[in-house]
Design a protein around this motif. Sequence first.
Motif, PDB file in Angstrom:
ATOM      1  N   GLU A 191       0.833  -1.208   0.000  1.00  0.00           N
ATOM      2  CA  GLU A 191       0.000   0.000   0.000  1.00  0.00           C
ATOM      3  C   GLU A 191       0.868   1.258   0.000  1.00  0.00           C
ATOM      4  OE1 GLU A 191      -3.981   1.606   2.238  1.00  0.00           O
ATOM      5  OE2 GLU A 191      -2.604   0.358   3.395  1.00  0.00           O
ATOM      6  N   GLU A 192       1.922   1.250   0.798  1.00  0.00           N
ATOM      7  CA  GLU A 192       2.852   2.389   0.842  1.00  0.00           C
ATOM      8  C   GLU A 192       3.511   2.612  -0.521  1.00  0.00           C
ATOM      9  OE1 GLU A 192       7.193   2.720   2.678  1.00  0.00           O
ATOM     10  OE2 GLU A 192       5.635   2.540   4.223  1.00  0.00           O
ATOM     11  N   TYR A 193       3.970   1.532  -1.133  1.00  0.00           N
ATOM     12  CA  TYR A 193       4.595   1.639  -2.451  1.00  0.00           C
ATOM     13  C   TYR A 193       3.600   2.215  -3.454  1.00  0.00           C
ATOM     14  CZ  TYR A 193       6.861   0.527  -6.828  1.00  0.00           C
ATOM     15  OH  TYR A 193       7.419   0.626  -8.075  1.00  0.00           O
ATOM     16  N   THR A 194       2.376   1.712  -3.441  1.00  0.00           N
ATOM     17  CA  THR A 194       1.351   2.151  -4.387  1.00  0.00           C
ATOM     18  C   THR A 194       1.050   3.633  -4.226  1.00  0.00           C
ATOM     19  OG1 THR A 194       0.383  -0.064  -4.370  1.00  0.00           O
ATOM     20  CG2 THR A 194      -0.988   1.699  -5.243  1.00  0.00           C
ATOM     21  N   THR A 195       0.944   4.113  -2.995  1.00  0.00           N
ATOM     22  CA  THR A 195       0.605   5.523  -2.774  1.00  0.00           C
ATOM     23  C   THR A 195       1.755   6.463  -3.104  1.00  0.00           C
ATOM     24  OG1 THR A 195       1.157   5.402  -0.415  1.00  0.00           O
ATOM     25  CG2 THR A 195      -1.149   5.023  -1.025  1.00  0.00           C
ATOM     26  N   THR A 196       2.987   5.947  -3.122  1.00  0.00           N
ATOM     27  CA  THR A 196       4.129   6.825  -3.401  1.00  0.00           C
ATOM     28  C   THR A 196       4.604   6.748  -4.850  1.00  0.00           C
ATOM     29  OG1 THR A 196       5.692   5.144  -2.644  1.00  0.00           O
ATOM     30  CG2 THR A 196       4.948   6.774  -1.014  1.00  0.00           C
ATOM     31  N   HIS A 197       3.902   5.984  -5.685  1.00  0.00           N
ATOM     32  CA  HIS A 197       4.253   5.872  -7.098  1.00  0.00           C
ATOM     33  C   HIS A 197       3.050   6.234  -7.961  1.00  0.00           C
ATOM     34  CE1 HIS A 197       7.550   3.794  -5.183  1.00  0.00           C
ATOM     35  NE2 HIS A 197       8.233   3.966  -6.302  1.00  0.00           N
ATOM     36  N   THR A 198       3.280   6.421  -9.225  1.00  0.00           N
ATOM     37  CA  THR A 198       2.226   6.932 -10.100  1.00  0.00           C
ATOM     38  C   THR A 198       1.182   5.903 -10.503  1.00  0.00           C
ATOM     39  OG1 THR A 198       3.610   6.533 -12.039  1.00  0.00           O
ATOM     40  CG2 THR A 198       3.725   8.722 -11.033  1.00  0.00           C
ATOM     41  N   ALA A 199       1.479   4.629 -10.387  1.00  0.00           N
ATOM     42  CA  ALA A 199       0.511   3.600 -10.778  1.00  0.00           C
ATOM     43  C   ALA A 199      -0.621   3.525  -9.759  1.00  0.00           C
ATOM     44  CB  ALA A 199       1.195   2.247 -10.897  1.00  0.00           C
ATOM     45  N   ARG A 258      -2.168   0.744  -9.026  1.00  0.00           N
ATOM     46  CA  ARG A 258      -1.963  -0.508  -8.312  1.00  0.00           C
ATOM     47  C   ARG A 258      -0.520  -0.942  -8.475  1.00  0.00           C
ATOM     48  NH1 ARG A 258      -6.589  -4.622  -9.891  1.00  0.00           N
ATOM     49  NH2 ARG A 258      -6.064  -5.568  -7.915  1.00  0.00           N
ATOM     50  N   SER A 259      -0.097  -1.831  -7.604  1.00  0.00           N
ATOM     51  CA  SER A 259       1.270  -2.351  -7.677  1.00  0.00           C
ATOM     52  C   SER A 259       1.277  -3.775  -8.196  1.00  0.00           C
ATOM     53  CB  SER A 259       1.922  -2.324  -6.296  1.00  0.00           C
ATOM     54  OG  SER A 259       2.143  -1.002  -5.887  1.00  0.00           O
ATOM     55  N   ASN A 260       2.346  -4.118  -8.899  1.00  0.00           N
ATOM     56  CA  ASN A 260       2.593  -5.487  -9.322  1.00  0.00           C
ATOM     57  C   ASN A 260       3.493  -6.101  -8.262  1.00  0.00           C
ATOM     58  OD1 ASN A 260       4.824  -7.284 -10.933  1.00  0.00           O
ATOM     59  ND2 ASN A 260       2.751  -7.616 -11.676  1.00  0.00           N
ATOM     60  N   VAL A 261       3.151  -7.314  -7.814  1.00  0.00           N
ATOM     61  CA  VAL A 261       3.930  -7.994  -6.779  1.00  0.00           C
ATOM     62  C   VAL A 261       4.434  -9.312  -7.341  1.00  0.00           C
ATOM     63  CG1 VAL A 261       3.868  -8.993  -4.463  1.00  0.00           C
ATOM     64  CG2 VAL A 261       2.560  -6.919  -4.959  1.00  0.00           C
ATOM     65  N   GLU A 262       5.747  -9.488  -7.282  1.00  0.00           N
ATOM     66  CA  GLU A 262       6.368 -10.721  -7.750  1.00  0.00           C
ATOM     67  C   GLU A 262       7.078 -11.385  -6.579  1.00  0.00           C
ATOM     68  OE1 GLU A 262       8.540 -11.282 -11.718  1.00  0.00           O
ATOM     69  OE2 GLU A 262      10.160 -11.132 -10.242  1.00  0.00           O
ATOM     70  N   VAL A 263       6.857 -12.682  -6.432  1.00  0.00           N
ATOM     71  CA  VAL A 263       7.494 -13.463  -5.371  1.00  0.00           C
ATOM     72  C   VAL A 263       8.445 -14.459  -6.016  1.00  0.00           C
ATOM     73  CG1 VAL A 263       7.084 -15.177  -3.553  1.00  0.00           C
ATOM     74  CG2 VAL A 263       5.563 -13.212  -3.757  1.00  0.00           C
ATOM     75  N   GLN A 264       9.658 -14.490  -5.509  1.00  0.00           N
ATOM     76  CA  GLN A 264      10.621 -15.489  -5.968  1.00  0.00           C
ATOM     77  C   GLN A 264      10.740 -16.544  -4.883  1.00  0.00           C
ATOM     78  OE1 GLN A 264      14.534 -14.080  -6.989  1.00  0.00           O
ATOM     79  NE2 GLN A 264      15.285 -16.125  -7.416  1.00  0.00           N
ATOM     80  N   ILE A 270      10.566 -10.654  -2.484  1.00  0.00           N
ATOM     81  CA  ILE A 270       9.298 -10.058  -2.904  1.00  0.00           C
ATOM     82  C   ILE A 270       9.647  -8.744  -3.581  1.00  0.00           C
ATOM     83  CG2 ILE A 270       7.066  -9.124  -2.174  1.00  0.00           C
ATOM     84  CD1 ILE A 270       7.259 -11.004   0.273  1.00  0.00           C
ATOM     85  N   THR A 271       9.228  -8.592  -4.838  1.00  0.00           N
ATOM     86  CA  THR A 271       9.541  -7.400  -5.623  1.00  0.00           C
ATOM     87  C   THR A 271       8.264  -6.623  -5.899  1.00  0.00           C
ATOM     88  OG1 THR A 271      11.320  -8.631  -6.702  1.00  0.00           O
ATOM     89  CG2 THR A 271      10.633  -6.572  -7.742  1.00  0.00           C
ATOM     90  N   LEU A 272       8.298  -5.314  -5.647  1.00  0.00           N
ATOM     91  CA  LEU A 272       7.168  -4.434  -5.922  1.00  0.00           C
ATOM     92  C   LEU A 272       7.505  -3.537  -7.100  1.00  0.00           C
ATOM     93  CD1 LEU A 272       6.392  -3.263  -2.273  1.00  0.00           C
ATOM     94  CD2 LEU A 272       5.570  -5.299  -3.452  1.00  0.00           C
ATOM     95  N   GLY A 273       6.525  -3.321  -7.954  1.00  0.00           N
ATOM     96  CA  GLY A 273       6.696  -2.433  -9.097  1.00  0.00           C
ATOM     97  C   GLY A 273       5.336  -1.922  -9.524  1.00  0.00           C
ATOM     98  N   PRO A 274       5.303  -0.956 -10.435  1.00  0.00           N
ATOM     99  CA  PRO A 274       4.013  -0.447 -10.903  1.00  0.00           C
ATOM    100  C   PRO A 274       3.306  -1.505 -11.747  1.00  0.00           C
ATOM    101  CG  PRO A 274       5.814   0.606 -12.078  1.00  0.00           C
ATOM    102  CD  PRO A 274       6.429  -0.256 -11.033  1.00  0.00           C
TER     103      PRO A 274
END
Length: 101
Positions: free
Chosen positions: A27-35, A37-43, A83-87
């Motif tokens: 949620e923090e990542y999403t609110t601080t970036h332009t997208a 929603r966030s894309n979440v990738e788990v390795q 866990i990787t977060l991105g737009p």
Amino acid sequence: MSPDLWVPGAAEPSLDDFVSRIHRKIEEYTTTHTAERSNVEVQLADGERLTVLSLSSEPGYGFLTLAVEGEQLIVPVGAIRRITLGPADEDRKPGFALPGA
């Protein structure tokens, strides 16, 4: 530090708290970036990378549920290496569904 390490006097780790903290970071990542929603990738430990649509602390007992496109995977929490977060880009990188959103 080893994920299996328990220090006497320390509270036992809680999967519910772990998942809540991940949700807060997303949620923090999403609110601080332009997208929107966030894309979440788990390795996982075996190197497999999964685009995760949602995350649940169920069934517990050291396992959690990763919802990926068309499936739900129950994995041991110790199998998660990154866990990787991105737009999100709904065409190529689907967005993560936060609880209550």
